[in-house]
Structure formats: C-alpha cells, structure tokens
Design an enzyme around this catalytic site. Structure first.
Site, PDB file in Angstrom:
ATOM      1  N   HIS A  64       0.861  -1.183   0.000  1.00  0.00           N
ATOM      2  CA  HIS A  64       0.000   0.000   0.000  1.00  0.00           C
ATOM      3  C   HIS A  64       0.898   1.235   0.000  1.00  0.00           C
ATOM      4  CE1 HIS A  64      -3.897  -1.904   1.779  1.00  0.00           C
ATOM      5  NE2 HIS A  64      -3.243  -2.774   1.018  1.00  0.00           N
ATOM      6  N   GLU A  66       0.916   3.949   1.719  1.00  0.00           N
ATOM      7  CA  GLU A  66       1.367   4.419   3.035  1.00  0.00           C
ATOM      8  C   GLU A  66       2.528   3.594   3.564  1.00  0.00           C
ATOM      9  OE1 GLU A  66      -1.751   3.645   2.005  1.00  0.00           O
ATOM     10  OE2 GLU A  66      -3.210   4.398   3.445  1.00  0.00           O
ATOM     11  N   CYS A  94      -6.409   2.119   5.652  1.00  0.00           N
ATOM     12  CA  CYS A  94      -7.049   0.888   6.121  1.00  0.00           C
ATOM     13  C   CYS A  94      -6.448   0.504   7.480  1.00  0.00           C
ATOM     14  CB  CYS A  94      -6.813  -0.235   5.104  1.00  0.00           C
ATOM     15  SG  CYS A  94      -5.076  -0.770   5.004  1.00  0.00           S
ATOM     16  N   CYS A  97      -2.601   0.004   7.336  1.00  0.00           N
ATOM     17  CA  CYS A  97      -1.853   1.251   7.175  1.00  0.00           C
ATOM     18  C   CYS A  97      -1.987   2.156   8.399  1.00  0.00           C
ATOM     19  CB  CYS A  97      -2.297   1.956   5.909  1.00  0.00           C
ATOM     20  SG  CYS A  97      -1.847   1.022   4.419  1.00  0.00           S
TER      21      CYS A  97
END
Length: 161
Positions: A64, A66, A94, A97
């Site tokens: 992801h 992040e 999410c 993250c």
C-alpha cells in the site's frame, strides 16, 4: 515519483502542495493497474518519501502507498520513529496502514477522501486516536477529497467496462 526523493526544500511544502504531490502519486498507480492511492511523507517542510500503491505491480498484498512511503521515510531519517513527519495520503488508511502509522510514531496524518468500506482512522475504526494504543496522532481529513474521490471513481468505472 515512486522513489526516494532527495530531502531538499527551498521552501517548506504546505499541506495543499503535499497533498497535490500525493494525488500525482495516486494517478501514477493506474499505469500498472493499481488502485490510485498515493502517499507522501514530509519532514521539516521537505518531501522525504513519495509512493503509490504497488500491490498489482509487485504481487505484494502489503504494498500500500502508506506502507511503502513509511519504509522509504524511515530509511531517509535513519530510524523507525517518525515523530517529526507528516503523512499525506489520498484515501483514509485501512487497518494495516493505520496500524503502520501508529507503529512508526508518525507525527501527523492528512488524508483526502474517507473510505466508508475500509477506513480505519475515522470510518470503521479510530486506530490513530485509540487511547489503548501507545501512540496517537493528530489527523486532518478532507483536503482535496473531491479530486481523490474522482481518481478512484474513474479507475473503478474503467474496470467495470
């Protein structure tokens, strides 16, 4: 950008400028079929990391934006504690993250669009402000939310055709 930028700021980035860079990263994710989410990390007004989702590109479920940006920022800073850093991301993080933000001791989070299906900062959970955790961070939401939302809507509309 998608790589480790050199931390040099002639002038300190504003929240608006940093989020615009995150939006540029998000748009770059679509080149390789990834969901358009971008994240940048700023320290002392300087950009130190900029990444976008790479799950499809790498086959890594943890790739992801992040997480990738936090990893890059830690390398630039030289340690995992990122208390003096702000993360700008185009979609509410999410659970994975948000947990990474807490564990990295991020100093501040700014995100654009909320994620009612998976958001773990304000929508489904409030991990970044949970008093049971060992770190909490201030959060700003909604900066350039419409642009971030439009990138996502366009991406998923194309996939449905």
């Amino acid at each position: 950008m998608g790589s480790n930028p050199t931390p040099s700021a002639v002038t300190a980035l504003t929240d608006d400028q940093a989020m615009r860079l995150a939006l540029e990263e998000a748009a770059a994710a679509t080149i390789h079929g990834d969901v358009p989410i971008g994240a940048v990390v700023v320290r002392d007004g300087a950009l130190i990391a900029a990444r976008h989702n790479e799950r499809e590109l790498t086959g890594d479920p943890t790739a992801h934006a992040e997480v990738l940006a936090i990893r890059d920022a830690a390398r630039v800073v030289g340690h995992w504690r990122l208390l003096d850093c702000t993360v700008y991301v185009t979609l509410e993080p999410c659970a994975m993250c948000a947990g990474a933000l807490v564990n990295a001791r991020i100093g501040r989070l700014v995100y654009a669009a909320t994620d009612p299906k998976a958001g773990a900062v304000a929508s489904l959970y409030e991990l970044c402000s949970d008093p049971r955790l060992n770190h909490r961070l201030p959060v700003v939401s909604g900066l350039h939310a419409e642009q971030a939302g439009e990138l996502l809507r366009a991406f998923f509309a194309d996939r449905r055709r």
